[in-house]
Design a protein around this motif. Structure first.
Motif, PDB file in Angstrom:
ATOM      1  N   ALA A 103      67.981 -86.627  32.943  1.00 14.70           N
ATOM      2  CA  ALA A 103      67.599 -85.302  32.430  1.00 14.70           C
ATOM      3  C   ALA A 103      68.552 -84.853  31.322  1.00 14.70           C
ATOM      4  O   ALA A 103      68.111 -84.344  30.284  1.00 14.70           O
ATOM      5  N   ASP A 104      69.854 -85.048  31.527  1.00 14.35           N
ATOM      6  CA  ASP A 104      70.825 -84.673  30.495  1.00 14.35           C
ATOM      7  C   ASP A 104      70.690 -85.568  29.265  1.00 14.35           C
ATOM      8  O   ASP A 104      70.797 -85.097  28.133  1.00 14.35           O
ATOM      9  N   ALA A 105      70.452 -86.858  29.484  1.00 13.57           N
ATOM     10  CA  ALA A 105      70.258 -87.781  28.358  1.00 13.57           C
ATOM     11  C   ALA A 105      69.038 -87.362  27.541  1.00 13.57           C
ATOM     12  O   ALA A 105      69.087 -87.348  26.306  1.00 13.57           O
ATOM     13  N   ASP A 106      67.966 -86.982  28.220  1.00 16.49           N
ATOM     14  CA  ASP A 106      66.767 -86.523  27.514  1.00 16.49           C
ATOM     15  C   ASP A 106      67.039 -85.266  26.696  1.00 16.49           C
ATOM     16  O   ASP A 106      66.576 -85.145  25.556  1.00 16.49           O
ATOM     17  N   SER A 107      67.804 -84.342  27.266  1.00 14.24           N
ATOM     18  CA  SER A 107      68.149 -83.104  26.539  1.00 14.24           C
ATOM     19  C   SER A 107      68.983 -83.410  25.304  1.00 14.24           C
ATOM     20  O   SER A 107      68.774 -82.827  24.240  1.00 14.24           O
ATOM     21  N   ILE A 108      69.935 -84.312  25.459  1.00 12.73           N
ATOM     22  CA  ILE A 108      70.791 -84.699  24.335  1.00 12.73           C
ATOM     23  C   ILE A 108      69.963 -85.370  23.243  1.00 12.73           C
ATOM     24  O   ILE A 108      70.115 -85.071  22.054  1.00 12.73           O
ATOM     25  N   ILE A 109      69.069 -86.257  23.632  1.00 13.46           N
ATOM     26  CA  ILE A 109      68.226 -86.949  22.659  1.00 13.46           C
ATOM     27  C   ILE A 109      67.287 -85.968  21.964  1.00 13.46           C
ATOM     28  O   ILE A 109      67.086 -86.036  20.744  1.00 13.46           O
ATOM     29  N   GLU A 110      66.741 -85.036  22.720  1.00 16.48           N
ATOM     30  CA  GLU A 110      65.858 -84.029  22.116  1.00 16.48           C
ATOM     31  C   GLU A 110      66.613 -83.187  21.082  1.00 16.48           C
ATOM     32  O   GLU A 110      66.125 -82.971  19.975  1.00 16.48           O
ATOM     33  N   GLU A 111      67.812 -82.746  21.448  1.00 11.14           N
ATOM     34  CA  GLU A 111      68.604 -81.966  20.504  1.00 11.14           C
ATOM     35  C   GLU A 111      69.025 -82.816  19.303  1.00 11.14           C
ATOM     36  O   GLU A 111      69.027 -82.349  18.167  1.00 11.14           O
ATOM     37  N   ALA A 154      63.506 -93.606  16.873  1.00  2.03           N
ATOM     38  CA  ALA A 154      63.074 -94.147  18.165  1.00  2.03           C
ATOM     39  C   ALA A 154      63.984 -95.301  18.597  1.00  2.03           C
ATOM     40  O   ALA A 154      64.380 -95.395  19.766  1.00  2.03           O
ATOM     41  N   HIS A 155      64.326 -96.158  17.655  1.00  2.00           N
ATOM     42  CA  HIS A 155      65.211 -97.295  17.942  1.00  2.00           C
ATOM     43  C   HIS A 155      66.601 -96.805  18.360  1.00  2.00           C
ATOM     44  O   HIS A 155      67.161 -97.261  19.361  1.00  2.00           O
ATOM     45  N   PHE A 156      67.149 -95.864  17.595  1.00  2.00           N
ATOM     46  CA  PHE A 156      68.481 -95.336  17.896  1.00  2.00           C
ATOM     47  C   PHE A 156      68.487 -94.552  19.206  1.00  2.00           C
ATOM     48  O   PHE A 156      69.444 -94.621  19.974  1.00  2.00           O
ATOM     49  N   ALA A 157      67.433 -93.795  19.469  1.00  2.00           N
ATOM     50  CA  ALA A 157      67.357 -92.983  20.686  1.00  2.00           C
ATOM     51  C   ALA A 157      67.364 -93.873  21.927  1.00  2.00           C
ATOM     52  O   ALA A 157      67.998 -93.533  22.939  1.00  2.00           O
ATOM     53  N   ALA A 158      66.682 -95.006  21.863  1.00  2.00           N
ATOM     54  CA  ALA A 158      66.679 -95.941  22.999  1.00  2.00           C
ATOM     55  C   ALA A 158      68.091 -96.471  23.261  1.00  2.00           C
ATOM     56  O   ALA A 158      68.523 -96.570  24.412  1.00  2.00           O
ATOM     57  N   LYS A 159      68.802 -96.798  22.186  1.00  2.00           N
ATOM     58  CA  LYS A 159      70.179 -97.269  22.335  1.00  2.00           C
ATOM     59  C   LYS A 159      71.068 -96.167  22.903  1.00  2.00           C
ATOM     60  O   LYS A 159      71.904 -96.427  23.774  1.00  2.00           O
ATOM     61  N   LEU A 160      70.897 -94.940  22.408  1.00  2.00           N
ATOM     62  CA  LEU A 160      71.709 -93.826  22.886  1.00  2.00           C
ATOM     63  C   LEU A 160      71.432 -93.558  24.359  1.00  2.00           C
ATOM     64  O   LEU A 160      72.362 -93.331  25.134  1.00  2.00           O
ATOM     65  N   GLU A 161      70.172 -93.586  24.752  1.00  2.00           N
ATOM     66  CA  GLU A 161      69.836 -93.334  26.151  1.00  2.00           C
ATOM     67  C   GLU A 161      70.520 -94.360  27.065  1.00  2.00           C
ATOM     68  O   GLU A 161      71.121 -93.997  28.076  1.00  2.00           O
ATOM     69  N   ALA A 162      70.453 -95.622  26.719  1.00  2.00           N
ATOM     70  CA  ALA A 162      71.106 -96.669  27.513  1.00  2.00           C
ATOM     71  C   ALA A 162      72.617 -96.441  27.562  1.00  2.00           C
ATOM     72  O   ALA A 162      73.245 -96.588  28.624  1.00  2.00           O
ATOM     73  N   HIS A 163      73.204 -96.059  26.451  1.00  2.00           N
ATOM     74  CA  HIS A 163      74.638 -95.788  26.360  1.00  2.00           C
ATOM     75  C   HIS A 163      75.026 -94.636  27.284  1.00  2.00           C
ATOM     76  O   HIS A 163      75.986 -94.740  28.045  1.00  2.00           O
ATOM     77  N   LEU A 164      74.273 -93.542  27.231  1.00  2.00           N
ATOM     78  CA  LEU A 164      74.581 -92.378  28.053  1.00  2.00           C
ATOM     79  C   LEU A 164      74.448 -92.694  29.540  1.00  2.00           C
ATOM     80  O   LEU A 164      75.317 -92.329  30.345  1.00  2.00           O
ATOM     81  N   ILE A 165      73.382 -93.363  29.901  1.00  2.47           N
ATOM     82  CA  ILE A 165      73.152 -93.694  31.305  1.00  2.47           C
ATOM     83  C   ILE A 165      74.232 -94.647  31.816  1.00  2.47           C
ATOM     84  O   ILE A 165      74.709 -94.521  32.938  1.00  2.47           O
ATOM     85  N   ARG A 166      74.653 -95.581  30.970  1.00  2.00           N
ATOM     86  CA  ARG A 166      75.729 -96.512  31.337  1.00  2.00           C
ATOM     87  C   ARG A 166      77.006 -95.751  31.704  1.00  2.00           C
ATOM     88  O   ARG A 166      77.796 -96.198  32.532  1.00  2.00           O
TER      89      ARG A 166
END
Length: 102
Positions: free
Chosen positions: A32-40, A14-26
């Protein structure tokens, strides 16, 4: 994987996924794509940590959840945005993102 290990790995994820989401959006990835990447990434992450081979190796050494997450995120990004491997989706950039302390 014991129930404790599973819970601890879930908290890390959960901690890493939040960081990854912020990174991707940045870097302009849609939510939607960030969510798909995190889910995978989650599927890959928990498969790696829960495999029979890994269970045997846990007696010798403990898996580093951050390293497993970076590998999982890299593979997921590679499938969704292959061109990102040379920039924000590279192992180096993902490691910087996940391992930063602030």
């Amino acid at each position: 994987m014991t129930e404790y290990d599973s819970g601890a790995y879930s908290v890390h994820f959960a901690h890493f996924a939040a960081k990854l989401e912020a990174h991707l959006i940045r870097f302009g990835v849609t939510c939607a794509d960030a969510d798909s990447i995190i889910e995978e990434s989650s599927i890959i992450y928990f498969e790696k940590l829960g495999s029979a081979k890994k269970k045997l190796l846990k007696f010798v050494r403990k898996e580093d959840p951050a390293k497993v997450f970076v590998d999982s995120a890299y593979r997921a990004i590679e499938r969704h945005i292959p061109e990102a491997n040379n920039s924000f989706g590279s192992h180096i950039e993902l490691s910087k993102c996940i391992l930063q302390t602030h």
